[in-house]
Design a protein around this motif. Structure first.
Motif, PDB file in Angstrom:
ATOM      1  N   GLN A 148     -24.199   8.134 -42.464  1.00 43.51           N
ATOM      2  CA  GLN A 148     -25.521   7.526 -42.392  1.00 43.51           C
ATOM      3  C   GLN A 148     -25.715   6.518 -43.521  1.00 43.51           C
ATOM      4  OE1 GLN A 148     -28.129  10.921 -42.434  1.00 43.51           O
ATOM      5  NE2 GLN A 148     -27.888  11.326 -40.246  1.00 43.51           N
ATOM      6  N   GLU A 172     -23.881   3.343 -42.616  1.00 42.87           N
ATOM      7  CA  GLU A 172     -24.680   2.533 -41.683  1.00 42.87           C
ATOM      8  C   GLU A 172     -25.781   1.785 -42.423  1.00 42.87           C
ATOM      9  OE1 GLU A 172     -24.703   4.630 -37.365  1.00 42.87           O
ATOM     10  OE2 GLU A 172     -25.603   5.828 -38.968  1.00 42.87           O
ATOM     11  N   ASN A 173     -26.452   2.482 -43.356  1.00 42.89           N
ATOM     12  CA  ASN A 173     -27.529   1.839 -44.113  1.00 42.89           C
ATOM     13  C   ASN A 173     -26.983   0.709 -44.981  1.00 42.89           C
ATOM     14  OD1 ASN A 173     -29.411   3.612 -43.037  1.00 42.89           O
ATOM     15  ND2 ASN A 173     -29.257   5.052 -44.738  1.00 42.89           N
ATOM     16  N   VAL A 211     -26.363  -1.934 -39.913  1.00 39.30           N
ATOM     17  CA  VAL A 211     -26.379  -1.820 -38.452  1.00 39.30           C
ATOM     18  C   VAL A 211     -25.913  -0.424 -38.064  1.00 39.30           C
ATOM     19  CG1 VAL A 211     -25.930  -4.285 -38.096  1.00 39.30           C
ATOM     20  CG2 VAL A 211     -24.015  -2.681 -38.203  1.00 39.30           C
ATOM     21  N   PRO A 212     -26.339   0.085 -36.884  1.00 36.50           N
ATOM     22  CA  PRO A 212     -25.843   1.391 -36.435  1.00 36.50           C
ATOM     23  C   PRO A 212     -24.371   1.302 -36.035  1.00 36.50           C
ATOM     24  CG  PRO A 212     -27.214   0.385 -34.748  1.00 36.50           C
ATOM     25  CD  PRO A 212     -27.341  -0.480 -35.955  1.00 36.50           C
ATOM     26  N   ARG A 220     -25.542   8.593 -31.110  1.00 31.00           N
ATOM     27  CA  ARG A 220     -25.769  10.000 -31.435  1.00 31.00           C
ATOM     28  C   ARG A 220     -26.324  10.744 -30.225  1.00 31.00           C
ATOM     29  NH1 ARG A 220     -26.173   7.294 -36.240  1.00 31.00           N
ATOM     30  NH2 ARG A 220     -25.185   8.379 -38.027  1.00 31.00           N
ATOM     31  N   ILE A 241     -21.413  12.756 -31.849  1.00 36.40           N
ATOM     32  CA  ILE A 241     -21.617  11.329 -32.026  1.00 36.40           C
ATOM     33  C   ILE A 241     -20.340  10.610 -31.611  1.00 36.40           C
ATOM     34  CG2 ILE A 241     -23.206  11.690 -33.960  1.00 36.40           C
ATOM     35  CD1 ILE A 241     -20.987  10.681 -35.808  1.00 36.40           C
ATOM     36  N   ASN A 277     -20.061   3.285 -31.614  1.00 32.36           N
ATOM     37  CA  ASN A 277     -20.492   2.220 -30.712  1.00 32.36           C
ATOM     38  C   ASN A 277     -19.604   0.993 -30.951  1.00 32.36           C
ATOM     39  OD1 ASN A 277     -21.416   0.967 -33.045  1.00 32.36           O
ATOM     40  ND2 ASN A 277     -23.556   1.524 -32.719  1.00 32.36           N
ATOM     41  N   ASN A 318     -20.208  -1.688 -32.673  1.00 30.75           N
ATOM     42  CA  ASN A 318     -20.217  -2.018 -34.103  1.00 30.75           C
ATOM     43  C   ASN A 318     -19.248  -1.125 -34.866  1.00 30.75           C
ATOM     44  OD1 ASN A 318     -22.267  -3.867 -33.658  1.00 30.75           O
ATOM     45  ND2 ASN A 318     -23.905  -2.401 -34.157  1.00 30.75           N
TER      46      ASN A 318
END
Length: 279
Positions: free
Chosen positions: A38, A41-42, A46-47, A51, A56, A59, A61
């Protein structure tokens, strides 16, 4: 800022396909790995994952991030080895070891003998150490056994004997001696930088859950926890014994090793001053 370890973790998640599998390989808890992803991602902004309720997956990205991470990790490895090789060739004595304990006396002794040179060390697998000695990556190598290596000599370099460190309330704390199998299946604390000892523990105790901790966290947890752990005669000699802990010798042959110090004949002249102090 994205941390290098996060990229390594991302690659493990991609390789394993699940957080739980990656966490097991990384010796982390699943929640800790989830928080790390997480944060990644932050940091990127971008994600990277889709999930679901119980899983999970990457994607698009995330898949692209994995491609970049592979390149960065490979480049980092190439950079580290390239710089080390260049510096070693100039003015560094490079030592490879199978375990941390033999380095505790060796590195200061080398620094005393060669004050104008850098002394560097790293822990590696036995096969990598042997290869590194043969190709000149290392000037000195420490292994937990003795064998013939072409173009090299070896000398005995001390011993190390492993103990279980148990809280007094543990049902086996009154034992005189134990074997690995006696605690196989328990949950145990384990230091993160153990060299070959980690593989010994995992091979001899395949059903044990090891909670791997950095040295600082390990010491604090041993003091506060009721979980078993390992120690050794060399660790006790260096750091002392933990209070409220009972040390019990492990009698398996794998828990009691004699170290061998190897050097190349080509490096004998360079190492002559040090070798005279140990031979």
């Amino acid at each position: 800022m994205v941390e290098f370890y996060q990229l390594e973790q991302l690659l493990m998640v991609a390789d394993c396909g699940t957080l739980s599998g990656a966490a097991e390989q990384l010796h982390l808890s699943q929640p800790a790995l989830s928080r790390s992803m997480q944060r990644l991602e932050n940091d990127i902004g971008v994600p990277l994952f889709i999930r679901y309720k119980n899983k999970i997956e990457l994607n698009e990205n995330g898949q692209l991030a994995v491609e970049y991470a592979e390149k960065i990790v490979d480049q980092m490895s190439t950079m580290i080895h390239g710089i080390r090789d260049y510096d070693r060739k100039r003015h560094t004595i490079f030592v490879g070891s199978c375990a941390p304990a033999p380095l505790w006396d060796l590195l200061p002794a080398l620094s005393d003998q060669y004050p104008d040179m850098t002394v560097a060390s790293e822990l590696r697998e036995n096969d990598a150490l042997i290869q590194g000695l043969q190709d000149g990556t290392y000037h000195l190598v420490l292994l937990p056994f003795q064998m013939e290596i072409a173009g090299a000599r070896c000398h005995q370099y001390g011993e190390e004997h492993l103990f279980f460190s148990l809280p007094p309330a543990h049902p086996l704390s009154g034992s005189q001696r134990l074997q690995f199998k006696d605690l196989n299946g328990d949950t145990m604390l384990l230091r993160s930088r153990l060299g070959f000892w980690k593989h010994v523990a995992e091979e001899k105790m395949p059903d044990t859950r090891f909670l791997v901790q950095s040295d600082a966290d390990f010491d604090e947890l041993v003091k506060a926890s009721a979980l078993p752990s390992f120690t050794s005669d060399l660790v006790i000699q260096r750091e002392g014994e933990f209070p409220n802990r009972i040390k019990i010798p492990i009698e398996d042959k794998e828990a009691n090793v004699v170290y061998s110090l190897y050097y190349r004949l080509k490096d004998q002249k360079l190492l002559a001053n040090y070798l005279r102090t140990v031979l």
